[in-house]
Each structure stands twice: as structure tokens, then as C-alpha cells.
Design a protein around this motif. Structure first.
Motif, PDB file in Angstrom:
ATOM      1  N   ALA A   1       0.852  -1.198   0.000  1.00 12.09           N
ATOM      2  CA  ALA A   1       0.000   0.000   0.000  1.00 12.09           C
ATOM      3  C   ALA A   1       0.883   1.241   0.000  1.00 12.09           C
ATOM      4  N   ASN A   2       0.336   2.275  -0.582  1.00 12.43           N
ATOM      5  CA  ASN A   2       1.076   3.518  -0.702  1.00 12.43           C
ATOM      6  C   ASN A   2       0.214   4.666  -0.179  1.00 12.43           C
ATOM      7  N   MET A   3       0.778   5.474   0.669  1.00 14.10           N
ATOM      8  CA  MET A   3       0.045   6.630   1.218  1.00 14.10           C
ATOM      9  C   MET A   3       0.751   7.912   0.828  1.00 14.10           C
ATOM     10  N   ASN A   4       0.032   8.756   0.134  1.00 15.34           N
ATOM     11  CA  ASN A   4       0.594  10.058  -0.242  1.00 15.34           C
ATOM     12  C   ASN A   4       0.023  11.113   0.687  1.00 15.34           C
ATOM     13  N   VAL A   5       0.839  11.559   1.581  1.00  8.36           N
ATOM     14  CA  VAL A   5       0.384  12.588   2.520  1.00  8.36           C
ATOM     15  C   VAL A   5       0.867  13.940   1.997  1.00  8.36           C
ATOM     16  N   PHE A   6      -0.092  14.764   1.628  1.00  9.75           N
ATOM     17  CA  PHE A   6       0.227  16.068   1.069  1.00  9.75           C
ATOM     18  C   PHE A   6       0.319  17.115   2.177  1.00  9.75           C
ATOM     19  N   SER A   7       0.936  18.222   1.824  1.00 10.02           N
ATOM     20  CA  SER A   7       0.989  19.338   2.777  1.00 10.02           C
ATOM     21  C   SER A   7      -0.423  19.840   3.018  1.00 10.02           C
ATOM     22  N   TYR A   8      -0.710  20.070   4.258  1.00 10.10           N
ATOM     23  CA  TYR A   8      -2.051  20.580   4.584  1.00 10.10           C
ATOM     24  C   TYR A   8      -1.904  21.692   5.622  1.00 10.10           C
TER      25      TYR A   8
ATOM     26  N   ILE B   1      -4.535  24.325  11.890  1.00  2.00           N
ATOM     27  CA  ILE B   1      -4.400  22.885  11.605  1.00  2.00           C
ATOM     28  C   ILE B   1      -3.374  22.765  10.495  1.00  2.00           C
ATOM     29  N   SER B   2      -2.321  22.040  10.768  1.00  2.00           N
ATOM     30  CA  SER B   2      -1.258  21.963   9.766  1.00  2.00           C
ATOM     31  C   SER B   2      -0.399  20.729   9.999  1.00  2.00           C
ATOM     32  N   ASN B   3       0.042  20.117   8.921  1.00  2.00           N
ATOM     33  CA  ASN B   3       1.009  19.030   9.097  1.00  2.00           C
ATOM     34  C   ASN B   3       2.424  19.495   8.727  1.00  2.00           C
ATOM     35  N   ILE B   4       2.558  20.820   8.715  1.00  2.00           N
ATOM     36  CA  ILE B   4       3.872  21.437   8.486  1.00  2.00           C
ATOM     37  C   ILE B   4       4.054  22.497   9.581  1.00  2.00           C
TER      38      ILE B   4
ATOM     39  N   ARG C   1       3.584  21.425  13.635  1.00  2.00           N
ATOM     40  CA  ARG C   1       2.504  20.623  13.054  1.00  2.00           C
ATOM     41  C   ARG C   1       1.602  20.044  14.142  1.00  2.00           C
ATOM     42  N   GLY C   2       0.332  19.936  13.751  1.00  2.00           N
ATOM     43  CA  GLY C   2      -0.664  19.432  14.681  1.00  2.00           C
ATOM     44  C   GLY C   2      -1.989  20.112  14.409  1.00  2.00           C
TER      45      GLY C   2
END
Lengths: 159, 168
Positions: free
Chosen positions: B30-37, B73-76, B130-131
């Protein structure tokens, strides 16, 4: 060797041959849907997603007809696995071509160690098909943008 | 003959008994593409009005504490900047000065001591990691202060504030 012993050996040979011809080796194959998932919108991160029938197990039973199905995940990413959420994936039985214990229709969180996701008995010399749904649990924002690769390892153990 | 039957019986069972336990593993990838959010919201606690009723307030300024609520809300890891839409306040009324600059306004995180003057160009107010909004420092309040001094005419003025979330 007298006639009685010869007869005994012959009978044994015949029965053993019969038993051998009736025996069927245990085997199975695993098929999976396209397992590529994007996390780009808020709902991708916060809402569980179910991929129906993500995995199909086709099992050819031997005379025993009893087996356990285990599943676990491993990471193929360069990322330190400790940085990747372990409760990201769950699976549950979607359907099967026979009656399977109802508890396996409830989702089970996968981890690094084998988790029992199915126990089957009474299927001697039968061919079973079991469909599993994959559930993508919410992904925390604590994990940065990247491409993460996982393997789902199914182990079916006949007993 | 009875003994022979027994032997036959056990031998018939034997092939089933000696069958080894079979354990087979198969793998699916499986492949997960986690984009900047990144997303955030800024809400104001009531109208953003400054009123100066005496000279001291003009000189020392008026502060509206906890005027803005911010959720990130951000993963960066992120930076919050603030700027103004125009290079001067909009003067409302015939007496108002047309050249009142945005830096009579300043802003800060309510846990900080240092006010950041506003400008037409973005200035960093604060930063975080991030969080989501439940993470430490991703939910906070802002204080805003206006210190016009004596330089500008009495009157009404307006300006648009622009909050921008960007990558560290």
C-alpha cells in the motif's frame, strides 16, 4: 511372506493410496484492490475511510479444514517506523462464501505483530473466499507530508 | 487377525497425523501520499473598534486584549504573518488625515510581551508546529493595540488586516 501377510500389505497399500488421493494440499492466494491513498483534504485526515473488499483470500483447504488468518503491517518507507502511526489501518471481514464467526466482521486494528483476523473450522477439502475491508483510520497532523509505503502481510496457518 | 486390524487402523490414520502444519504468508503493498495541509481560522471577539476618549489614550494607546481567536491545523511547521491591505488607513470624513500608516496598530500573541507593528508587508506574529488545534500552541489568542499619538487629525479610520499562514 505367507499369503495372509501379502494380503495385509496389499490392503494397506490400497488404503494408503486412497487416503493419498483424497488428500488435498492447503494453499491460498491473496488479491488486493489498488491500495494507494491520498491525504490532501481535511476529511482525508479526520474521517475514517473504508475500502470495501480491499483484500480477497481464496483458500483451498486440505482434509483438515481448520485455519487461522493473521495480518500485520510493515513499513517499507525510509521513515523511522516510530514516526508512523501504528493504528492507521484496521481490517474486517466484508463477506465470505461460508458462515464466518461474527466477531470478525468487527474491525481490528493492525500493528507490527500478527493479529488474528479470522478463525475457520469445518471446511475440509472446501474452497473458501473471504473478502476483507480495509479501514483507513484518521491520520494525525503530527505526521509530515511524505510518501509512506506499507506492506500488509497475511499469514494463514492451518492447524 | 485382531492385531492386524489394529495395525491397519493406525496406519490408515497415520498419513493424516503426520501432515505438517501449513503456514503461508502473502503480501499486499500500500502507498500513502500525505500532502501538505494547512488551514486556520481567525475570529474576532466582537467589533474591532478603538475609541480614544482622552489625550493619554492617544499617547499610550488602547489595547484590546484577546481580541482574536486563532486555530491552526497543519502538518507542516508554520508561521502566522499579518499585514494590511493598504499602505495607509482609509480616512473617513473630511477632517481625517489621509496618511495615517498601519504601524499605529500592533499585534501580539496574548502570551507574548512584544507587540509587532503592522505594515503593508507581512510581519511575523508567531510560529508553531505541526498538529491540529488540540496541539500546544495551535490554538491561541491575539492582542491588538492602537497608538495613534497626536500626529493625526481626529476622525474615523479603517483598515483591513490580512492574516497569512505560511511554511516555516
Amino acid at each position: 511372506m505367507n499369503l495372509q501377510k501379502k494380503t495385509l500389505v496389499f490392503i494397506l497399500f490400497v488404503f494408503l493410496s486412497l487416503d493419498k488421493t483424497q488428500a488435498q494440499s492447503f494453499s491460498y492466494d491473496l488479491q488486493s484492490a489498488a491500495l494507494s491513498f491520498d491525504y490532501s483534504t481535511l476529511s482525508n485526515f479526520t474521517t475514517p475511510r473504508t475500502i470495501p473488499k480491499a483484500f480477497t483470500l481464496n483458500i483451498r483447504n486440505s482434509n483438515r479444514g481448520k485455519y487461522n488468518i493473521f495480518c500485520k503491517i510493515v513499513s517499507n518507507s525510509n521513515e523511522n517506523f516510530g514516526n508512523i502511526p501504528l493504528n492507521l489501518f484496521s481490517i474486517k471481514v466484508n463477506s465470505a462464501n461460508f458462515t464466518i464467526t461474527s466477531s470478525y466482521y468487527n474491525s481490528t486494528i493492525l500493528g507490527l505483530s500478527d493479529v488474528l483476523v479470522g478463525n475457520v473450522t469445518g471446511r475440509a477439502r472446501k474452497t473458501d473466499t473471504i473478502f476483507y475491508d480495509l479501514i483507513l483510520n484518521p491520520l494525525s497532523f503530527d505526521f509530515g507530508p511524505d510518501n509512506y509505503n506499507y506492506s500488509f502481510i497475511f499469514t494463514v496457518t492451518e492447524y | 487377525m485382531s492385531n492386524n486390524k489394529t495395525i491397519i487402523f493406525f496406519l490408515l490414520l497415520f498419513p493424516n497425523i503426520v501432515l505438517a502444519q501449513v503456514s503461508i504468508s502473502r503480501t499486499a503493498n500500500a502507498n500513502m501520499n500525505v500532502f501538505s495541509y494547512m488551514s486556520f481560522d481567525v475570529t474576532s471577539n466582537g467589533p474591532l473598534d478603538f475609541k480614544f476618549n482622552n489625550n493619554q489614550q492617544l499617547l499610550d494607546g488602547v489595547t484590546l486584549n484577546n481580541k482574536f481567536n486563532v486555530n491552526v491545523i497543519s502538518n507542516i511547521n508554520w508561521i502566522l504573518n499579518v499585514s494590511t491591505l493598504t499602505s495607509n488607513f482609509l480616512a473617513i470624513g473630511p477632517q481625517a488625515s489621509t496618511q495615517m500608516p498601519p504601524d499605529i496598530l500592533s499585534i501580539k500573541k496574548n502570551t507574548s510581551n512584544a507587540f509587532i507593528p503592522l505594515n503593508h508587508n507581512p510581519n511575523m506574529v508567531c510560529f508553531g508546529y505541526r498538529g491540529d488545534q488540540t496541539s500546544a500552541n495551535n490554538q491561541f489568542k491575539l492582542d491588538i493595540k492602537a497608538t495613534p499619538g497626536y500626529t493625526f487629525n481626529g476622525g474615523s479610520y479603517a483598515i483591513v488586516l490580512i492574516f497569512t499562514l505560511s511554511v516555516q
